[in-house]
Design a protein around this motif. Sequence first.
Motif, PDB file in Angstrom:
ATOM      1  N   THR A 402      31.531 -51.750 -14.061  1.00  0.00           N
ATOM      2  CA  THR A 402      30.775 -52.307 -12.931  1.00  0.00           C
ATOM      3  C   THR A 402      30.458 -53.785 -13.137  1.00  0.00           C
ATOM      4  O   THR A 402      30.214 -54.512 -12.166  1.00  0.00           O
ATOM      5  N   LEU A 403      30.448 -54.247 -14.397  1.00  0.00           N
ATOM      6  CA  LEU A 403      30.150 -55.654 -14.699  1.00  0.00           C
ATOM      7  C   LEU A 403      31.392 -56.542 -14.596  1.00  0.00           C
ATOM      8  O   LEU A 403      31.288 -57.763 -14.647  1.00  0.00           O
ATOM      9  N   ALA A 404      32.560 -55.925 -14.472  1.00  0.00           N
ATOM     10  CA  ALA A 404      33.814 -56.679 -14.470  1.00  0.00           C
ATOM     11  C   ALA A 404      33.984 -57.452 -13.172  1.00  0.00           C
ATOM     12  O   ALA A 404      33.525 -57.036 -12.108  1.00  0.00           O
ATOM     13  N   ASP A 405      34.649 -58.608 -13.267  1.00  0.00           N
ATOM     14  CA  ASP A 405      34.994 -59.382 -12.078  1.00  0.00           C
ATOM     15  C   ASP A 405      36.507 -59.319 -11.865  1.00  0.00           C
ATOM     16  O   ASP A 405      37.216 -58.587 -12.573  1.00  0.00           O
ATOM     17  N   ALA A 406      36.997 -60.071 -10.911  1.00  0.00           N
ATOM     18  CA  ALA A 406      38.425 -60.011 -10.566  1.00  0.00           C
ATOM     19  C   ALA A 406      39.306 -60.387 -11.746  1.00  0.00           C
ATOM     20  O   ALA A 406      40.413 -59.849 -11.920  1.00  0.00           O
ATOM     21  N   GLU A 407      38.826 -61.292 -12.594  1.00  0.00           N
ATOM     22  CA  GLU A 407      39.606 -61.740 -13.749  1.00  0.00           C
ATOM     23  C   GLU A 407      39.762 -60.641 -14.788  1.00  0.00           C
ATOM     24  O   GLU A 407      40.717 -60.634 -15.573  1.00  0.00           O
ATOM     25  N   ASP A 408      38.811 -59.692 -14.783  1.00  0.00           N
ATOM     26  CA  ASP A 408      38.838 -58.617 -15.773  1.00  0.00           C
ATOM     27  C   ASP A 408      39.705 -57.436 -15.344  1.00  0.00           C
ATOM     28  O   ASP A 408      39.980 -56.550 -16.160  1.00  0.00           O
ATOM     29  N   LYS A 409      40.107 -57.398 -14.092  1.00  0.00           N
ATOM     30  CA  LYS A 409      40.848 -56.242 -13.589  1.00  0.00           C
ATOM     31  C   LYS A 409      42.134 -56.034 -14.381  1.00  0.00           C
ATOM     32  O   LYS A 409      42.895 -56.962 -14.621  1.00  0.00           O
ATOM     33  N   CYS A 410      42.359 -54.789 -14.806  1.00  0.00           N
ATOM     34  CA  CYS A 410      43.522 -54.497 -15.653  1.00  0.00           C
ATOM     35  C   CYS A 410      44.018 -53.082 -15.364  1.00  0.00           C
ATOM     36  O   CYS A 410      43.287 -52.107 -15.581  1.00  0.00           O
ATOM     37  N   ILE A 411      45.232 -52.977 -14.863  1.00  0.00           N
ATOM     38  CA  ILE A 411      45.884 -51.696 -14.634  1.00  0.00           C
ATOM     39  C   ILE A 411      47.139 -51.656 -15.496  1.00  0.00           C
ATOM     40  O   ILE A 411      48.016 -52.514 -15.364  1.00  0.00           O
ATOM     41  N   ILE A 412      47.224 -50.668 -16.386  1.00  0.00           N
ATOM     42  CA  ILE A 412      48.374 -50.546 -17.279  1.00  0.00           C
ATOM     43  C   ILE A 412      49.018 -49.181 -17.053  1.00  0.00           C
ATOM     44  O   ILE A 412      48.382 -48.141 -17.266  1.00  0.00           O
ATOM     45  N   GLU A 413      50.253 -49.195 -16.597  1.00  0.00           N
ATOM     46  CA  GLU A 413      51.012 -47.955 -16.368  1.00  0.00           C
ATOM     47  C   GLU A 413      50.239 -46.975 -15.494  1.00  0.00           C
ATOM     48  O   GLU A 413      50.243 -45.760 -15.732  1.00  0.00           O
ATOM     49  N   GLY A 414      49.542 -47.515 -14.500  1.00  0.00           N
ATOM     50  CA  GLY A 414      48.798 -46.676 -13.573  1.00  0.00           C
ATOM     51  C   GLY A 414      47.417 -46.284 -14.044  1.00  0.00           C
ATOM     52  O   GLY A 414      46.664 -45.632 -13.309  1.00  0.00           O
ATOM     53  N   HIS A 415      47.037 -46.693 -15.252  1.00  0.00           N
ATOM     54  CA  HIS A 415      45.726 -46.350 -15.800  1.00  0.00           C
ATOM     55  C   HIS A 415      44.769 -47.531 -15.621  1.00  0.00           C
ATOM     56  O   HIS A 415      45.122 -48.669 -15.942  1.00  0.00           O
ATOM     57  N   ASN A 416      43.575 -47.238 -15.133  1.00  0.00           N
ATOM     58  CA  ASN A 416      42.577 -48.279 -14.910  1.00  0.00           C
ATOM     59  C   ASN A 416      41.902 -48.627 -16.236  1.00  0.00           C
ATOM     60  O   ASN A 416      41.113 -47.849 -16.775  1.00  0.00           O
ATOM     61  N   CYS A 417      42.226 -49.780 -16.765  1.00  0.00           N
ATOM     62  CA  CYS A 417      41.681 -50.241 -18.054  1.00  0.00           C
ATOM     63  C   CYS A 417      40.725 -51.416 -17.848  1.00  0.00           C
ATOM     64  O   CYS A 417      40.610 -52.301 -18.706  1.00  0.00           O
ATOM     65  N   THR A 418      40.042 -51.422 -16.714  1.00  0.00           N
ATOM     66  CA  THR A 418      39.159 -52.533 -16.369  1.00  0.00           C
ATOM     67  C   THR A 418      37.788 -52.369 -17.011  1.00  0.00           C
ATOM     68  O   THR A 418      37.181 -51.298 -16.941  1.00  0.00           O
ATOM     69  N   PHE A 419      37.307 -53.416 -17.643  1.00  0.00           N
ATOM     70  CA  PHE A 419      35.920 -53.504 -18.113  1.00  0.00           C
ATOM     71  C   PHE A 419      35.608 -54.973 -18.341  1.00  0.00           C
ATOM     72  O   PHE A 419      36.507 -55.805 -18.476  1.00  0.00           O
ATOM     73  N   VAL A 420      34.325 -55.290 -18.369  1.00  0.00           N
ATOM     74  CA  VAL A 420      33.917 -56.680 -18.545  1.00  0.00           C
ATOM     75  C   VAL A 420      34.364 -57.163 -19.928  1.00  0.00           C
ATOM     76  O   VAL A 420      34.215 -56.446 -20.920  1.00  0.00           O
TER      77      VAL A 420
END
Length: 580
Positions: A402-420
């Motif tokens: 929830t603390l992540a911004d657009a720069e932190d967004k990360c999708i790897i092989e369909g898996h959501n790996c987003t975090f601040v």
Amino acid sequence: MAARAVGLLASLPLCTQRNQVLRPIQRLFSCPGTVAAEVKREEQSSGSVETGSEDRTPKKKFSEVQKERRDQAQRTVLIHCPTKISEKKFLKYLTQHGPITNHFFYESFGLYAVVEFRQKESVSSLQNATRTPSMGTETAVPFRSRFFSLKTKNPLNPTSIRCSIHSPPSSKKLLELLCYAESIDDQLNTLLKELQLTEENTKLRYLTCSLIEDIAAAYFLGCTVRPFGSSVNSFGKLGCDLDMFLDLDEIGKFSASKTSGNFLMEFQVKNVPSERVATQKILSVIAECLDHFGPGCVGVQRILNARCPLVRFSHQSSGFQCDLTANNRIALKSSELLYIYGALDSRVRALVFSIRCWARAHSLTSSIPGSWITNFSLTMMVIFFLQRRSPPILPTLDYLKTLADAEDKCIIEGHNCTFVRDLNKIKPSGNTETLELLLKEFFEYFGNFAFNKNSINIRQGREQNKPESSPLHIQNPFETSLNISKNVSQSQLQKFVDLARESAWILNQEDKDRPSPSGSQPWGLAALLLPSVMNGVSHAKKVRKKPASERIKNLLESIKSNGSENATSTDRKRTVSTQA
């Protein structure tokens, strides 16, 4: 209970030397220019482990640390030196090519020097002044790298080089240090300080990756070899393996600003049926190159049919056992997540190191693959436990998302790996519990955990119903359908539970009659690391010939009665929501 092992420790010599563990471990020779750096490192280590302390210094992102280390490694060379050398003349010779920022010596099948120049151009200058050796009856394979051998034309007057050993202490030495600690908190911090990677060891790991990158770049220009796992996530122990990731993503990337008109240029390439096949072929080529042309690389094994294909080899000159993978970006992301958790609170690393050491002392973990609990699983269990405290010591992964911004967004092989990724955006915990309390309640918590029906999930920080019948279920934080502890057998899990309960019992018994920390007998964490102590507890209970159910019932009652005066049990805190 701790008194059962008095005789064992009484025989330990006070000046026991540290053993060489696992592989040829480096003896690092700290030259005058690096002593200050080592002192600074130790001061930082000792100053960063105070319970409840809050460091106001802005913390670097994982990516920033990686970039700095990588740049540092690219300015660094590895030199195999004669056993007798004049350090002053050696450095004077090298400064012909440019100023030196740092250097140190170590031993691993000979004497080696790691020399960091201030500028990359100095490395090129040294390479241009270096020749391919004449091998007599054999033929040398010419290879231009940053790994050199130094020969002396005339005998030199060797100078004494200050020696600092950077291998893990022996078990006896570690017990000594723990027995003389002033408190259990001090014991956990001492263990962390003795086992964690040193600054020099970390530099050598990044340099080794950089040297392997030079070899891979002969085939894949523009590739990057990055360390991941224990070497970079802040939970690495001296002597741990070096995991490497061959990153080919930067190859072939182009700038849209340099395209014009209706023309688009592409590289000619060969096609293969799948990404997995491509990974296997790439690693096979790299393995062949390491085996035939990689200086210092021995024992190359191709393990290409594993779930994650890899090449395993020993880098003899650094002493590291290495695993090289490709297309493994999720593992790198997991390293970053652990780095963040380790940096958020100083108690995290101290507790993880102690639990891992405790597990290894009782053969709960092993360097050989099998049905044992892994260090990664134990780390996840500690993180989950700290998320369950009131107030939580660590935030959940969902909260970090929830603390992540657009720069932190990360999708790897369909898996959501987003975090601040910016540590400075995460509010420190208000929890001030001592390491002693956390250690004791960790054992109580998992000694009574309903493993038969619940799983461990650090994304949400709460227990969930197990989606499968495996004895131990710990959800992979990113590939959520996977169980990272699927290999663990019921007997190994039961062994963990039994030892956790007995460890909690020992710590509670010590609260009643704690020995003074004089070093005359093992106590606190030291008592938990002695298998003889655990065997004594089990033997004493068997002598009573009580049924297992009655023994466990009495043990739990003892834990409950002894712990009620000091803290509210963790079970009563399970309803407290994690940081949201």
